[in-house]
Structure formats: structure tokens, C-alpha cells
Design an enzyme around this catalytic site. Sequence first.
Site, short mmCIF file in Angstrom:
data_model
loop_
_atom_site.label_atom_id
_atom_site.label_comp_id
_atom_site.label_asym_id
_atom_site.label_seq_id
_atom_site.Cartn_x
_atom_site.Cartn_y
_atom_site.Cartn_z
N SER A 38 9.54 8.23 -30.97
CA SER A 38 9.11 8.94 -29.92
C SER A 38 7.59 9.01 -29.52
O SER A 38 7.37 9.35 -28.44
CB SER A 38 9.91 10.43 -30.18
OG SER A 38 9.27 11.16 -31.34
N HIS A 41 6.86 6.32 -27.16
CA HIS A 41 7.51 6.45 -25.88
C HIS A 41 6.46 7.64 -25.06
O HIS A 41 6.04 7.46 -23.78
CB HIS A 41 8.84 7.17 -25.83
CG HIS A 41 9.73 6.22 -26.23
ND1 HIS A 41 10.09 5.00 -25.34
CD2 HIS A 41 10.73 5.93 -27.04
CE1 HIS A 41 11.19 4.25 -25.76
NE2 HIS A 41 11.45 4.70 -26.68
#
Length: 387
Positions: A38, A41
Site C-alpha cells: 500500500s 501505491h
Amino acid sequence: MRATVVSKGEFRVEDLPTPEPGPGQVLLSVTRCGICGSDLHARLHCDELADLAAATGYDHFMRSDQRVVMGHEFTGEIAEYGPGTRRRWKPGTPVVALPILRTGRQPELTGLSANAPGGYAEQVLVQEPMTFPVPNGLSPDHAALTEPMAVGWHAVRRSRITKGQNAFVIGCGPIGLAVISMLKAAGVRTVVASDFSPRRRELASRCGADVVVDPTVESPWEATPKKPRITGASDILNLGFDAMEKLRRIPGIPWWYLFRAAHTLDRGPSGPVVFECVGVPGIIDQILTGAPPLTRVVVVGVCMQQDAFHPATAINKEIELRFVLGYDPGEFRDTLHMIAEGKVDPSPLITGTVGLDGIDAAFTTLASPDQHAKILIDPRSDARTPG
């Protein structure tokens, strides 16, 4: 303190003021912090993530024009207590903590909010009630993997898988590897793992996968050592015929009572459990198309784009879809103790370590699946490349 700050996708190591613990908070000296998918991202797509978070009721996710210290997979040592704390542990005690702070009633995601700087730094703030001492002399490398392994444990618990059901893990990045490890820790006898990357398939085997598949060569659905009873709609219909023929022969017991009992006890026919750990468009539809009837699909991978699948395929096979996120404090604590007691081994996930000056290189390296899975940050290290 030294910290790595990201803004507009660019990392810079800077000297920042040492965080001051507020009411109920504790200051930790960071010993290790993992780089999460994450984080990869969020570095480049945080504005889109922030819009999605706002749509679900959280308005403080990091934005690209903000200056943010990332990092939410960390472990550290007690350095200083804020007011209103119980001072449970002596200074220097190794601990882990859920990556979340709260000011008043406003929660903040540590490492993913400008209001809660994370573990890509020499020190980080945590909430005392969300903090747990590291038991059994567990190393910082392993303690730092409590957070991602807890994600895997939550997915396994939410799947309601039994030991005898076949498990399929589609995608063997860090979260897929965590799911494999936790499935084996839960006693699941057959775990089939599938990934295009030879390196990730190797790591899946080290994490305990019983069968490892290259999907360009073999379908994961055909790779189970024990073939399932139900492979198509005809098998379900024949089960109905077979059951009725046998139940009609039993005198004195209304056959429909047995059907009701089977539903109440969840003892009817069932398929495998599939863990989608890829998070790219099209994967869910591929799973629905290939998986046998009565499969339960647990979506762990975070897909950031719009996706599409054919509902009629899932309806005809009566496939169940479940979406999971994160973990609760009990699962986090239990994961820490499972690692510390040797019930699960996270070491195959760890493939490199860098210092604060090496975070940019680590992010670049993690863009390819061919070498690394989980790179840890040691704020005291001078390493600029993951070794």
C-alpha cells in the site's frame, strides 16, 4: 530526528523535530519498519486513494501535495510517555503497535496521513492501549512483520476455512505469502499457490504451500492432489438426486428435517476457499470462471481500478464473495504471539534491508517481483541498496 519525507512522489531524508507524545500516546525509537504494497501505491496514487477513503468516511488520507512520513509496519523501543498514560513498560522495552493514532475522536492512519507521521523515521508516536510488548526475545526483523502477517491472519479467519478444505492463493506477493503462512499455521492441509514469478513461487514453497503453480503452464484448479467432488453444476444436481434417494429410504424421519439441520449447522456440500491476493482488474472474473461451484472467494488484494465480472457465472455456481481489510487488535496481538512462539515463520518474506537513505532505491526494486518480497528499513543503517 532523521526521517524520510515523501511529497509529490519524491523521497527526501530530512531532519525533523522529534514528535512529542500527546495524551495517551507513547514515543518509540524505531528499530525496523517494513515497506508495504500500500506504500508503493500511496507514493504515486495517494490522491485517488484519498478520494476512495473520503467516500467511505475517512477524510485524512495523505495527498500528493502534502509532506508525509510513511511507514506503518514498524517495531521499536519505548522512549517517552505522554500525559495520561499508564506507563506500562520500562524505557527501552521492545514493542509493536497498531498503526493508528487518535486525537479526541479523530483517528489517523499512521504513515498514511500527514497528521500521523510513520515509521520511515528514527522515532514514531503510538497509542498506548494499541501497544504490545514483544515477547520471547523476538528479533526486530520478525516483530516488524506483525502488521502484514496480521492482515493474512484476518483474511484466513474471515474465510471460515476448515482444515479439510482446499485453499487456493492467487498471487504470491507479501500478502499472498502471509496468507499461505497463516493457512498452514491454522492447520489447513492443502494450500495451492499460483504466481507468474519464479521467485515468488519459490517463496510460496518456503512459506508452506503444498502445491505451487505457474499459471502459464498449469491451471491451479487442476493442481490439487485430491480432486474435488464438485466440479460443475451437474455434480450439484446429482448430489440432490443421490441424497433424496437415500433419505427416502429412512423410515420415521422426515427427510426435510435433515436438510434443515444441514443448513443450520453449515454441513452441506462446499467447495474450496480462494484468496485473491493480486489486486488487478480481471482477476476476480478469472477466478469466478475457473473456480468450481460453491467456492468462497476472499478478496485480499487491493484493486485501485474499476473492475468488471459476470454475476451470472457466480450465480450459476453459487460462489460467495467476501472482501477483507486489515485486522482487529486481538488478531494483531495473536499474530505477534504466533510469530514469537514459532507457530508461524515470517522469515521467507524478508529479502532485504536498507537505511533511511535507501528507501527510494527499495521502492524502485520492489516494482519488480523477480527478486524482493519484503524490504525492511533500519533507521540506524547506512545501507542504500537492499542487501
